[in-house]
Design a protein around this motif. Structure first.
Motif, PDB file in Angstrom:
ATOM      1  N   PRO A  58       2.410   9.997   0.271  1.00  0.00           N
ATOM      2  CA  PRO A  58       2.383   9.040   0.464  1.00  0.00           C
ATOM      3  C   PRO A  58       1.260   7.878  -0.932  1.00  0.00           C
ATOM      4  N   GLU A  59       1.761   7.232  -0.608  1.00  0.00           N
ATOM      5  CA  GLU A  59       0.944   6.017  -1.722  1.00  0.00           C
ATOM      6  C   GLU A  59       0.874   4.942  -1.081  1.00  0.00           C
ATOM      7  N   LEU A 304       3.017 -12.491   5.305  1.00  0.00           N
ATOM      8  CA  LEU A 304       1.279 -12.790   5.972  1.00  0.00           C
ATOM      9  C   LEU A 304       0.254 -11.572   5.620  1.00  0.00           C
ATOM     10  N   ASN A 305      -0.734 -12.053   6.055  1.00  0.00           N
ATOM     11  CA  ASN A 305      -1.777 -10.592   5.443  1.00  0.00           C
ATOM     12  C   ASN A 305      -0.817  -9.484   4.641  1.00  0.00           C
ATOM     13  N   HIS A 306      -1.593 -10.024   3.772  1.00  0.00           N
ATOM     14  CA  HIS A 306      -0.864  -8.855   2.008  1.00  0.00           C
ATOM     15  C   HIS A 306      -2.219  -7.901   1.932  1.00  0.00           C
ATOM     16  N   GLU A 307      -1.720  -7.351   1.941  1.00  0.00           N
ATOM     17  CA  GLU A 307      -2.732  -5.983   1.518  1.00  0.00           C
ATOM     18  C   GLU A 307      -1.620  -5.396   1.410  1.00  0.00           C
ATOM     19  N   ASN A 308      -2.644  -3.599   0.777  1.00  0.00           N
ATOM     20  CA  ASN A 308      -2.948  -3.059   0.197  1.00  0.00           C
ATOM     21  C   ASN A 308      -3.094  -0.970   1.203  1.00  0.00           C
ATOM     22  N   VAL A 309      -1.631  -0.824   1.688  1.00  0.00           N
ATOM     23  CA  VAL A 309      -1.735   0.058   2.601  1.00  0.00           C
ATOM     24  C   VAL A 309      -1.418   1.656   2.304  1.00  0.00           C
ATOM     25  N   GLN A 310      -1.840   2.340   2.894  1.00  0.00           N
ATOM     26  CA  GLN A 310      -0.276   4.105   2.816  1.00  0.00           C
ATOM     27  C   GLN A 310       1.014   3.673   3.236  1.00  0.00           C
ATOM     28  N   ALA A 311       2.018   4.003   2.433  1.00  0.00           N
ATOM     29  CA  ALA A 311       3.139   4.350   2.909  1.00  0.00           C
ATOM     30  C   ALA A 311       3.882   4.934   2.622  1.00  0.00           C
ATOM     31  N   VAL A 312       4.720   4.955   2.801  1.00  0.00           N
ATOM     32  CA  VAL A 312       5.673   6.303   2.442  1.00  0.00           C
ATOM     33  C   VAL A 312       7.592   6.103   3.089  1.00  0.00           C
ATOM     34  N   PRO A 313       7.643   6.411   2.033  1.00  0.00           N
ATOM     35  CA  PRO A 313       9.862   6.373   1.822  1.00  0.00           C
ATOM     36  C   PRO A 313      10.377   6.358   3.340  1.00  0.00           C
ATOM     37  N   GLU A 314      11.108   4.841   3.702  1.00  0.00           N
ATOM     38  CA  GLU A 314      11.879   5.249   4.987  1.00  0.00           C
ATOM     39  C   GLU A 314      12.460   6.130   5.451  1.00  0.00           C
ATOM     40  N   GLU A 315      12.961   7.651   4.263  1.00  0.00           N
ATOM     41  CA  GLU A 315      13.722   8.443   4.469  1.00  0.00           C
ATOM     42  C   GLU A 315      12.398   9.510   5.561  1.00  0.00           C
ATOM     43  N   ALA A 316      11.419   9.119   5.001  1.00  0.00           N
ATOM     44  CA  ALA A 316      10.144  10.035   5.185  1.00  0.00           C
ATOM     45  C   ALA A 316       9.379  10.320   6.795  1.00  0.00           C
ATOM     46  N   ILE A 317       9.717   8.814   7.667  1.00  0.00           N
ATOM     47  CA  ILE A 317      10.054   9.498   8.965  1.00  0.00           C
ATOM     48  C   ILE A 317      11.270   9.339   9.833  1.00  0.00           C
ATOM     49  N   VAL A 318      10.893  10.180  10.922  1.00  0.00           N
ATOM     50  CA  VAL A 318      11.949  10.691  12.082  1.00  0.00           C
ATOM     51  C   VAL A 318      11.401  10.167  13.459  1.00  0.00           C
ATOM     52  N   ASN A 347      11.282  -3.274   1.054  1.00  0.00           N
ATOM     53  CA  ASN A 347      11.733  -2.705  -0.118  1.00  0.00           C
ATOM     54  C   ASN A 347      11.970  -1.203  -0.048  1.00  0.00           C
ATOM     55  N   GLY A 348      11.970  -0.434   1.408  1.00  0.00           N
ATOM     56  CA  GLY A 348      12.218   0.635   1.426  1.00  0.00           C
ATOM     57  C   GLY A 348      10.914   1.916   2.153  1.00  0.00           C
ATOM     58  N   PHE A 349       9.892   1.091   1.808  1.00  0.00           N
ATOM     59  CA  PHE A 349       8.871   1.905   1.827  1.00  0.00           C
ATOM     60  C   PHE A 349       8.325   1.060   3.521  1.00  0.00           C
ATOM     61  N   THR A 350       7.775   2.383   4.257  1.00  0.00           N
ATOM     62  CA  THR A 350       7.593   2.081   5.318  1.00  0.00           C
ATOM     63  C   THR A 350       5.481   1.733   5.851  1.00  0.00           C
ATOM     64  N   GLU A 351       4.954   1.425   6.152  1.00  0.00           N
ATOM     65  CA  GLU A 351       3.520   1.543   6.346  1.00  0.00           C
ATOM     66  C   GLU A 351       3.112   2.757   7.066  1.00  0.00           C
ATOM     67  N   VAL A 352       2.055   3.347   7.159  1.00  0.00           N
ATOM     68  CA  VAL A 352       1.802   4.146   8.032  1.00  0.00           C
ATOM     69  C   VAL A 352       0.837   3.634   8.377  1.00  0.00           C
ATOM     70  N   LYS A 353       0.391   3.906   9.678  1.00  0.00           N
ATOM     71  CA  LYS A 353      -1.000   3.163   9.914  1.00  0.00           C
ATOM     72  C   LYS A 353      -1.974   4.291  10.737  1.00  0.00           C
TER      73      LYS A 353
END
Length: 381
Positions: A58-59, A304-318, A347-353
């Motif tokens: 995770p990035e 809106l609400n720009h911040e650094n979050v934990q994210a993974v590539p879209e393909e990582a989420i099912v 840009n190919g990444f999805t935030e993981v809350k």
């Protein structure tokens, strides 16, 4: 979406084939899969290779949510110049058409009228009278000092001299108003025409006259806009307006050329809501070009609400049964399904809350792991 489904079916076919081969060769992989928990799966090295499964971490990514709105290219009122003529006259010469580029001080047209001649005549006559009045004033002043003339005569002369100075200055300003330099005017260069100059450098957007037409001081002859002053006027709904603030980044595109991106920043938010429950947001364009004309319709996205979050590539989420998961790598091709709550995708990444505690996860072809898990479970029942 179709490409993802096709990829998933291919991966399932590969994994199923490998699973059948394992059964034929007496491989213990199937038996091992059956002994795992319901949210875990064990693959062979060959299955991982054939399905193209990749492992990553995770990035931390700078991400933001976005509001999609519509708007138009606009010009601030202070950068729109309506050109008129100070004194009425006939348009003598003009070679303008809408869209032409002009520089500040360029001659847009010439006009002629008898009044121009009369004004120049009045100025030169008043200027000549001023010389006589000044001479008479100096003479009467000297005589008055020696009491050779009465105070009343001197006062009349002084009044006439001051009146003539005012007359000359007034006429001089009128000449400057119509573009004639009074300091250069003599009886040898009296002209029947005046020139109309461009007040700024920009583009002519309107031409309301033609050669030979008589125009009045109240008539708008031309309209010129400054191209560097273009901005974006966006229409934002009431619910989204509360999340906006000065300085937020805007990405815009036209319907004619959606691949060309224009960037802007919020400059002003109208502090009122209209009857249609919207407000206007004005943005400064940072990379306007000649292809972007006033009135052009725009599609815009407001960050809106720009911040650094934990994210993974879209393909990582099912997605399975209306829930979202990632697969944690437990080592030795052993994967555990973890529930997550996805957020914004950029840009190919999805935030993981939901924070992922696993060090490594499946970042590519996670659907292949999901299909193997569900197919393996059904085989073991």
């Amino acid at each position: 979406m179709k490409r993802k489904l096709i990829t998933s079916f291919i991966c399932v076919a590969i994994l199923t084939a490998c699973s059948n081969q394992d059964k034929k060769e007496g491989n213990t992989t199937v038996n091992k899969t059956i002994q795992l928990q319901a949210d875990e799966v064990q693959l062979s090295a060959e299955q991982v290779k054939n399905a193209g499964i990749a492992i990553g971490k995770p990035e931390s990514k700078g991400m933001h949510s976005a509001v999609n709105v519509n708007g138009v290219v606009d010009v601030p009122p202070e950068n729109i110049f309506s050109v008129s003529i100070p004194m009425g006259g006939y348009i003598n010469k003009m070679m303008l058409i809408p869209g032409m580029q002009v520089k500040k001080g360029a001659v847009l047209a010439t006009a002629e009228d008898q009044e121009y001649i009369q004004l120049q005549q009045d100025y030169l006559t008043a200027k000549n009278k001023l010389k006589f009045s000044e001479t008479d004033y100096n003479r009467q002043k000297a005589l008055n000092q020696t009491k050779a003339t009465s105070d009343k005569v001197f006062q009349v002369t002084e009044s006439e001299f001051n009146h003539q100075k005012i007359q000359v200055k007034s006429l001089a300003e009128k000449l400057r108003f119509i573009g004639i330099n009074p300091a250069m005017l003599t009886e040898n260069n009296i002209s029947k025409s005046i020139k109309i100059y461009a007040p700024i450098s920009g583009y002519v957007t309107k031409v309301n006259v033609n050669t030979g037409k008589y125009v009045n001081p109240t008539d708008i002859l031309f309209e010129v806009i400054s191209p560097g002053a273009l901005h974006v006027s966006l229409t934002v709904f009431e619910g989204d307006a509360a999340n906006l603030k000065i300085g937020q980044q805007i990405v815009c595109s036209t319907t004619a050329n959606p691949d060309k991106k224009y960037f802007a920043k919020i400059h002003l938010i109208t502090p009122s809501i209209e009857n249609d429950r919207t407000t206007s947001v004005h943005c400064d364009l940072e990379n306007a070009d000649r292809k972007l004309l006033p009135g052009t319709f725009l599609n815009a996205s407001i960050a809106l609400n720009h911040e650094n979050v934990q994210a993974v590539p879209e393909e990582a989420i099912v997605k399975w049964e209306n829930k979202f998961y990632v697969f944690a790598d437990k080592g030795s091709n052993h994967y555990k399904m973890i529930t997550v709550e996805p957020g914004v995708t950029m840009n190919g990444f999805t935030e993981v809350k939901t924070k992922i505690t696993a060090e490594n996860i499946v970042v590519k072809n996670a659907y292949a792991v999901l299909m193997k898990m569900k197919n393996g479970g059904e085989e073991g029942e």
